[in-house]
Write a protein that holds these residues in place. Structure first.
Motif, PDB file in Angstrom:
ATOM      1  N   LEU A  63       5.309  38.138  11.560  1.00 15.15           N
ATOM      2  CA  LEU A  63       5.337  39.337  10.725  1.00 15.15           C
ATOM      3  C   LEU A  63       4.227  39.352   9.675  1.00 15.15           C
ATOM      4  O   LEU A  63       4.143  40.279   8.873  1.00 15.15           O
ATOM      5  CB  LEU A  63       6.694  39.447  10.020  1.00 15.15           C
ATOM      6  N   SER A  64       3.389  38.338   9.690  1.00 13.46           N
ATOM      7  CA  SER A  64       2.254  38.291   8.782  1.00 13.46           C
ATOM      8  C   SER A  64       1.322  39.471   9.040  1.00 13.46           C
ATOM      9  O   SER A  64       1.202  39.952  10.164  1.00 13.46           O
ATOM     10  CB  SER A  64       1.487  36.978   8.970  1.00 13.46           C
ATOM     11  N   ALA A  65       0.658  39.918   7.997  1.00 18.49           N
ATOM     12  CA  ALA A  65      -0.305  41.017   8.140  1.00 18.49           C
ATOM     13  C   ALA A  65      -1.464  40.636   9.043  1.00 18.49           C
ATOM     14  O   ALA A  65      -2.214  41.512   9.500  1.00 18.49           O
ATOM     15  CB  ALA A  65      -0.833  41.423   6.763  1.00 18.49           C
ATOM     16  N   LEU A  66      -1.621  39.337   9.322  1.00 21.39           N
ATOM     17  CA  LEU A  66      -2.668  38.876  10.225  1.00 21.39           C
ATOM     18  C   LEU A  66      -2.097  38.320  11.528  1.00 21.39           C
ATOM     19  O   LEU A  66      -2.836  37.794  12.363  1.00 21.39           O
ATOM     20  CB  LEU A  66      -3.522  37.794   9.545  1.00 21.39           C
ATOM     21  N   GLY A  67      -0.779  38.429  11.714  1.00 16.76           N
ATOM     22  CA  GLY A  67      -0.163  37.947  12.937  1.00 16.76           C
ATOM     23  C   GLY A  67       0.062  39.088  13.918  1.00 16.76           C
ATOM     24  O   GLY A  67      -0.779  39.983  14.060  1.00 16.76           O
ATOM     25  N   PHE A  68       1.215  39.092  14.580  1.00 19.51           N
ATOM     26  CA  PHE A  68       1.516  40.146  15.538  1.00 19.51           C
ATOM     27  C   PHE A  68       1.529  41.512  14.855  1.00 19.51           C
ATOM     28  O   PHE A  68       1.095  42.508  15.435  1.00 19.51           O
ATOM     29  CB  PHE A  68       2.874  39.873  16.197  1.00 19.51           C
ATOM     30  N   VAL A  69       2.023  41.558  13.631  1.00 21.41           N
ATOM     31  CA  VAL A  69       2.050  42.829  12.886  1.00 21.41           C
ATOM     32  C   VAL A  69       0.632  43.325  12.600  1.00 21.41           C
ATOM     33  O   VAL A  69       0.410  44.527  12.455  1.00 21.41           O
ATOM     34  CB  VAL A  69       2.865  42.670  11.585  1.00 21.41           C
ATOM     35  N   GLY A  70      -0.329  42.401  12.551  1.00 24.52           N
ATOM     36  CA  GLY A  70      -1.715  42.806  12.362  1.00 24.52           C
ATOM     37  C   GLY A  70      -2.181  43.782  13.426  1.00 24.52           C
ATOM     38  O   GLY A  70      -2.963  44.703  13.149  1.00 24.52           O
TER      39      GLY A  70
ATOM     40  N   SER B  18       4.252  40.675   3.243  1.00 15.72           N
ATOM     41  CA  SER B  18       3.374  40.773   4.411  1.00 15.72           C
ATOM     42  C   SER B  18       3.418  42.163   5.029  1.00 15.72           C
ATOM     43  O   SER B  18       2.406  42.659   5.545  1.00 15.72           O
ATOM     44  CB  SER B  18       3.771  39.742   5.470  1.00 15.72           C
ATOM     45  N   LEU B  19       4.589  42.793   4.992  1.00 16.40           N
ATOM     46  CA  LEU B  19       4.738  44.116   5.571  1.00 16.40           C
ATOM     47  C   LEU B  19       4.168  45.216   4.675  1.00 16.40           C
ATOM     48  O   LEU B  19       3.989  46.354   5.124  1.00 16.40           O
ATOM     49  CB  LEU B  19       6.218  44.403   5.852  1.00 16.40           C
ATOM     50  N   LEU B  20       3.853  44.865   3.432  1.00 18.24           N
ATOM     51  CA  LEU B  20       3.330  45.849   2.488  1.00 18.24           C
ATOM     52  C   LEU B  20       1.817  46.045   2.589  1.00 18.24           C
ATOM     53  O   LEU B  20       1.307  47.110   2.272  1.00 18.24           O
ATOM     54  CB  LEU B  20       3.684  45.445   1.053  1.00 18.24           C
ATOM     55  N   TYR B  21       1.109  45.006   3.016  1.00 17.95           N
ATOM     56  CA  TYR B  21      -0.357  45.110   2.987  1.00 17.95           C
ATOM     57  C   TYR B  21      -0.949  44.927   4.384  1.00 17.95           C
ATOM     58  O   TYR B  21      -0.288  44.489   5.316  1.00 17.95           O
ATOM     59  CB  TYR B  21      -0.950  44.079   2.022  1.00 17.95           C
TER      60      TYR B  21
END
Length: 382
Positions: free
Chosen positions: A113-120, A350-353
């Motif tokens: 869920l990191s902004a640089l992981g799958f959510v990226g 992480s979900l905010l940015y």
């Protein structure tokens, strides 16, 4: 209702499967969309070729697709997407197999869920369809075989050949090959430097050829060649004429924000490592791997992309350290304690940015913004 009565029943593994499925569909859908609008990056980067001026970096893929088109008569858009589809779906399928019988916990989910992981991928559409998915696929397959004790000597050489070829498709593989050595160390618990050398040699040789003999991506005829083959990009890699180091200097106020995103990621990874054995050695190895990739940040402007590749490879790498379970839905029940609250804070933040591929290193336009605010803004504009 109290948290400690509810959260233990949250099935982390099922949520991870859901996230993988959503990310895979999103990535494949937008890769298709951009391919069939003749995108200058997501499609055109795969069509850099040797026909225009001879040997150059990334040119092998374009010449391969030209040959396929000559043999089949099919559109380049379809041929490129077919290969992208196999590579991208292959990665998500192998990753699912890798974690299928692993006991996942909330902290591991936080990496995805990191902004640089799958959510990226969900945050920044320009990450889709890129050639680094070849590296993700190879590394996931490599870790999967390691995890199941099926990485024979012959298969190791197959990976070396694959890395050798992949370097001709995109030279970025050079800067991430240390992850293969780290995975070997984590599995064996010992440093076997002679074993690692062949991986560096496999990517080093083609890199030297590219540096010494490689010509420009566009030697003047690429756009004409593509037009004759039915592809008409109006921007992108074949139009690229920017001094990238000067561009970074001119946009230093934007690029400095990547340091903020990097600091957040370092804290996130550091907190994850806190709960692993041999974390000091692993921390040193990961720092060394990041330093090994620093030339990328000096030479090219896609800082967010380079950071995103690091995070994705670490997510795959850390799966090797997860405990094995008996069920495909095995997960560690959540306990409401200090670790839970810190992890929850990391996830929410992480979900905010989000971190854009180039230019904007940090904006409060993360997945929550894109789900709840951006659609409302769009409706107001309409």
């Amino acid at each position: 209702m109290r948290l400690d009565k509810v959260v233990p029943y949250f099935n982390i593994k099922i949520f991870i499967y859901f996230l993988i499925a959503v990310t895979a569909v999103y990535t494949l859908a937008f890769t298709y969309y951009y391919n069939f609008k003749d995108d200058g990056y997501i499609l055109a980067d795969w069509l850099i070729n040797y026909q225009d001026g001879g040997f150059k970096r990334r040119g092998l893929s374009g010449s391969f697709f030209f040959l396929l088109q000559d043999l089949t008569g099919l559109s380049l858009n379809y041929l490129v997407y077919a290969v992208q589809f196999l590579i991208i779906s292959g990665f998500f399928w192998l990753y699912t197999k890798l974690i299928r019988y692993k006991i996942t916990d909330l902290l591991y989910l936080s990496l995805l869920l990191s902004a640089l992981g799958f959510v990226g991928l969900l945050n920044t559409v320009t990450y889709v369809g890129k050639k680094e998915f070849i590296v993700f696929l190879l590394f996931t397959w490599f870790v999967y075989l390691l995890d199941r004790n099926k990485l024979t000597k012959n298969r190791e050489y197959v990976f070396c050949i694959a890395l050798f070829i992949t370097t001709f498709l995109h030279e970025v593989v050079l800067f991430y090959v240390p992850y293969f050595a780290i995975a070997l160390y984590l599995k064996t618990g010992r440093f076997k430097f002679k074993r690692y050398i062949k991986y560096f040699v496999a990517v080093g040789i083609p890199t030297v050829f590219i540096l010494l003999l490689g010509k420009n991506v566009n030697e003047g005829m690429s756009l004409q060649i593509l037009a004759e083959r039915g592809v008409h990009p109006t921007y992108g890699i074949f139009y690229w004429n920017i001094n990238e180091r000067e561009y970074i200097r001119q946009h230093s106020s934007e690029y400095v924000l990547y340091l903020l995103s990097l600091a957040i990621s370092i804290f996130h990874i550091g907190y994850y490592l806190k709960f692993l054995k041999d974390r000091k050695i692993l921390s040193i190895l990961l720092i060394g791997t990041f330093l090994f990739s620093l030339p990328l940040f000096y030479l090219a402007i896609d800082w967010g992309r380079w950071m995103y590749i690091h995070m994705m490879l670490m997510i795959i790498l850390f799966a090797l350290l997860l405990r094995n379970g008996q069920s495909v839905c095995a997960f560690e029940k959540i306990r409401v304690n200090t670790k839970f609250y810190i992890t929850l804070f990391i996830i929410i933040f992480s979900l905010l940015y989000r971190v854009e591929m180039s230019g904007k290193g940090f904006t409060f336009e993360g997945i929550l913004y894109r789900i709840f605010i951006a659609p409302v803004e769009l409706l107001n504009k309409m």
